[in-house]
Design a protein around this motif. Structure first.
Motif, PDB file in Angstrom:
ATOM      1  N   PRO A 117       0.694  -1.254  -0.102  1.00  0.00           N
ATOM      2  CA  PRO A 117       0.064   0.201   0.094  1.00  0.00           C
ATOM      3  C   PRO A 117       1.096   1.339   0.021  1.00  0.00           C
ATOM      4  N   SER A 118       2.047   1.058   0.579  1.00  0.00           N
ATOM      5  CA  SER A 118       2.581   2.555   0.981  1.00  0.00           C
ATOM      6  C   SER A 118       3.977   2.487  -0.035  1.00  0.00           C
ATOM      7  N   PHE A 119       4.349   1.600  -0.629  1.00  0.00           N
ATOM      8  CA  PHE A 119       5.422   1.645  -1.621  1.00  0.00           C
ATOM      9  C   PHE A 119       5.653   0.488  -2.417  1.00  0.00           C
ATOM     10  N   ARG A 120       6.583   0.579  -3.618  1.00  0.00           N
ATOM     11  CA  ARG A 120       6.719  -0.871  -4.393  1.00  0.00           C
ATOM     12  C   ARG A 120       8.343  -1.128  -4.323  1.00  0.00           C
ATOM     13  N   PHE A 121       8.660  -2.484  -4.472  1.00  0.00           N
ATOM     14  CA  PHE A 121       9.789  -2.851  -4.109  1.00  0.00           C
ATOM     15  C   PHE A 121      10.233  -3.725  -5.442  1.00  0.00           C
ATOM     16  N   VAL A 122      11.289  -3.253  -6.037  1.00  0.00           N
ATOM     17  CA  VAL A 122      11.922  -4.140  -7.054  1.00  0.00           C
ATOM     18  C   VAL A 122      12.953  -5.049  -6.710  1.00  0.00           C
ATOM     19  N   LYS A 144       3.421   5.621  -6.388  1.00  0.00           N
ATOM     20  CA  LYS A 144       4.207   5.075  -4.866  1.00  0.00           C
ATOM     21  C   LYS A 144       5.574   5.280  -4.942  1.00  0.00           C
ATOM     22  N   PRO A 145       6.351   5.461  -3.940  1.00  0.00           N
ATOM     23  CA  PRO A 145       7.781   5.374  -3.915  1.00  0.00           C
ATOM     24  C   PRO A 145       8.187   4.004  -4.365  1.00  0.00           C
ATOM     25  N   ILE A 146       9.248   4.050  -4.952  1.00  0.00           N
ATOM     26  CA  ILE A 146       9.660   2.650  -5.641  1.00  0.00           C
ATOM     27  C   ILE A 146      11.208   2.429  -5.000  1.00  0.00           C
ATOM     28  N   LEU A 147      11.467   1.204  -4.032  1.00  0.00           N
ATOM     29  CA  LEU A 147      12.745   0.958  -3.683  1.00  0.00           C
ATOM     30  C   LEU A 147      13.461  -0.271  -4.425  1.00  0.00           C
ATOM     31  N   LEU A 148      14.658  -0.383  -4.349  1.00  0.00           N
ATOM     32  CA  LEU A 148      15.451  -1.754  -5.099  1.00  0.00           C
ATOM     33  C   LEU A 148      16.665  -1.663  -4.087  1.00  0.00           C
ATOM     34  N   GLU A 149      17.448  -2.643  -4.084  1.00  0.00           N
ATOM     35  CA  GLU A 149      18.722  -3.028  -3.357  1.00  0.00           C
ATOM     36  C   GLU A 149      19.798  -3.071  -4.270  1.00  0.00           C
ATOM     37  N   VAL A 150      21.162  -2.638  -4.017  1.00  0.00           N
ATOM     38  CA  VAL A 150      22.108  -2.366  -4.851  1.00  0.00           C
ATOM     39  C   VAL A 150      23.121  -2.924  -4.142  1.00  0.00           C
ATOM     40  N   GLU A 151      24.276  -3.646  -4.811  1.00  0.00           N
ATOM     41  CA  GLU A 151      25.544  -3.780  -3.850  1.00  0.00           C
ATOM     42  C   GLU A 151      26.241  -2.429  -3.732  1.00  0.00           C
ATOM     43  N   PRO A 152      27.154  -2.388  -2.754  1.00  0.00           N
ATOM     44  CA  PRO A 152      27.657  -0.900  -2.678  1.00  0.00           C
ATOM     45  C   PRO A 152      28.568  -0.782  -3.822  1.00  0.00           C
ATOM     46  N   PRO A 153      28.745   0.419  -4.403  1.00  0.00           N
ATOM     47  CA  PRO A 153      29.538   0.580  -5.676  1.00  0.00           C
ATOM     48  C   PRO A 153      30.949   0.704  -5.290  1.00  0.00           C
ATOM     49  N   VAL A 154      31.513  -0.657  -4.982  1.00  0.00           N
ATOM     50  CA  VAL A 154      32.949  -0.735  -4.859  1.00  0.00           C
ATOM     51  C   VAL A 154      33.864  -1.478  -5.974  1.00  0.00           C
ATOM     52  N   THR A 155      32.934  -2.119  -6.878  1.00  0.00           N
ATOM     53  CA  THR A 155      33.595  -2.651  -8.189  1.00  0.00           C
ATOM     54  C   THR A 155      32.904  -1.643  -9.291  1.00  0.00           C
ATOM     55  N   ASP A 156      33.470  -1.870 -10.491  1.00  0.00           N
ATOM     56  CA  ASP A 156      33.161  -1.325 -11.591  1.00  0.00           C
ATOM     57  C   ASP A 156      31.817  -1.584 -12.149  1.00  0.00           C
ATOM     58  N   LEU A 157      31.351  -2.888 -11.930  1.00  0.00           N
ATOM     59  CA  LEU A 157      30.084  -3.469 -12.239  1.00  0.00           C
ATOM     60  C   LEU A 157      29.033  -2.943 -11.465  1.00  0.00           C
ATOM     61  N   ALA A 158      29.335  -3.017 -10.114  1.00  0.00           N
ATOM     62  CA  ALA A 158      28.364  -2.385  -9.018  1.00  0.00           C
ATOM     63  C   ALA A 158      28.094  -0.967  -9.167  1.00  0.00           C
ATOM     64  N   GLN A 159      29.179  -0.129  -9.390  1.00  0.00           N
ATOM     65  CA  GLN A 159      29.054   1.355  -9.884  1.00  0.00           C
ATOM     66  C   GLN A 159      28.221   1.635 -11.364  1.00  0.00           C
ATOM     67  N   LYS A 208      12.233   7.449   7.474  1.00  0.00           N
ATOM     68  CA  LYS A 208      11.043   7.162   6.855  1.00  0.00           C
ATOM     69  C   LYS A 208      11.455   5.660   6.275  1.00  0.00           C
ATOM     70  N   PHE A 209      12.793   5.437   5.750  1.00  0.00           N
ATOM     71  CA  PHE A 209      13.138   4.022   5.391  1.00  0.00           C
ATOM     72  C   PHE A 209      12.704   2.928   6.557  1.00  0.00           C
ATOM     73  N   ALA A 210      12.775   3.407   7.868  1.00  0.00           N
ATOM     74  CA  ALA A 210      12.387   2.218   9.089  1.00  0.00           C
ATOM     75  C   ALA A 210      11.060   1.812   8.727  1.00  0.00           C
ATOM     76  N   LEU A 211       9.999   2.607   8.261  1.00  0.00           N
ATOM     77  CA  LEU A 211       8.640   2.075   7.933  1.00  0.00           C
ATOM     78  C   LEU A 211       8.535   1.159   6.975  1.00  0.00           C
ATOM     79  N   PHE A 212       9.452   1.362   5.886  1.00  0.00           N
ATOM     80  CA  PHE A 212       9.505   0.337   4.803  1.00  0.00           C
ATOM     81  C   PHE A 212      10.069  -0.827   5.065  1.00  0.00           C
ATOM     82  N   GLU A 213      11.221  -0.777   5.852  1.00  0.00           N
ATOM     83  CA  GLU A 213      12.149  -1.637   6.251  1.00  0.00           C
ATOM     84  C   GLU A 213      11.373  -3.114   6.823  1.00  0.00           C
ATOM     85  N   GLU A 214      10.495  -2.381   7.850  1.00  0.00           N
ATOM     86  CA  GLU A 214       9.628  -3.634   8.682  1.00  0.00           C
ATOM     87  C   GLU A 214       8.899  -4.650   7.613  1.00  0.00           C
ATOM     88  N   ILE A 215       8.383  -3.621   6.493  1.00  0.00           N
ATOM     89  CA  ILE A 215       7.521  -4.559   5.543  1.00  0.00           C
ATOM     90  C   ILE A 215       8.453  -5.446   4.863  1.00  0.00           C
TER      91      ILE A 215
END
Length: 186
Positions: free
Chosen positions: A60-65, A93-108, A153-160
């Protein structure tokens, strides 16, 4: 609903695109198809073969890819950007997604790809719980659209995310959340 052949193609693209720590088992992934919050969006080629997909969670409050992947044979063709742009365009709605920390060329490059689509890289700590038994927690970063998020704000999404997507509850979810906050200060 996807038939078995279509699901098998989606899973084959997923396996070719993500390490085991970033995907579920075949059975675990297939089980998600019955979850009302989970949706697979597929793109097909001229022969009606699945060539790319988005695996998303809609709340209801966001989308997650959770996953976006293009068949390795046609990566770089712009299909992933087309899929994400269409998805962004249908969402208010806001859209969230996870990424690897940008420490390699591919991640960046991945971070840059999402930033070109309008996503914002959030600096706070975040841990993805294991998607398969025996896998460790995975330190990732969260990106958000159309704006960056405060940690509060993220804490609200994190629980879901933890309860609905990763199926961890109560003390487990609190432990992971607390570990995220501690990571910021260490």
């Amino acid at each position: 609903m996807l038939d078995d052949r279509e699901f098998d193609k989606v899973f084959a693209i997923m396996k070719a695109s993500f390490p085991a720590s970033e995907r579920r088992t075949y059975a675990g992934q297939k089980e998600l198809l019955s979850d009302p919050h989970y949706r697979l969006i597929t793109e097909t080629d001229g022969n009606n073969n699945i060539s790319a997909f988005l695996a998303v969670w809609e709340f209801p409050s966001f989308r997650f890819v959770e996953h976006i992947a293009v068949d390795p044979a046609i990566r770089g063709s712009g299909l992933g950007g087309k899929l994400m742009t269409a998805y962004i365009g249908e969402s208010i709605k806001p859209i969230l997604l996870e990424v690897e920390p940008p420490v390699t060329d591919l991640a960046q490059r991945r971070v840059n790809f999402y930033e070109r689509l309008g996503f914002h890289f959030n600096l706070f700590e975040y841990v993805q719980p294991p998607l398969q038994k025996g896998q460790p927690d995975l330190p990732l970063k969260m990106m958000s659209y159309p704006q960056s998020l405060t940690e509060a704000k993220f804490a609200l999404f994190e629980e879901i995310l933890y309860t609905k997507v990763y199926k961890i509850t109560g003390a487990q979810a609190n432990s992971v959340s607390e570990s995220n906050r501690r990571g910021k200060s260490s």
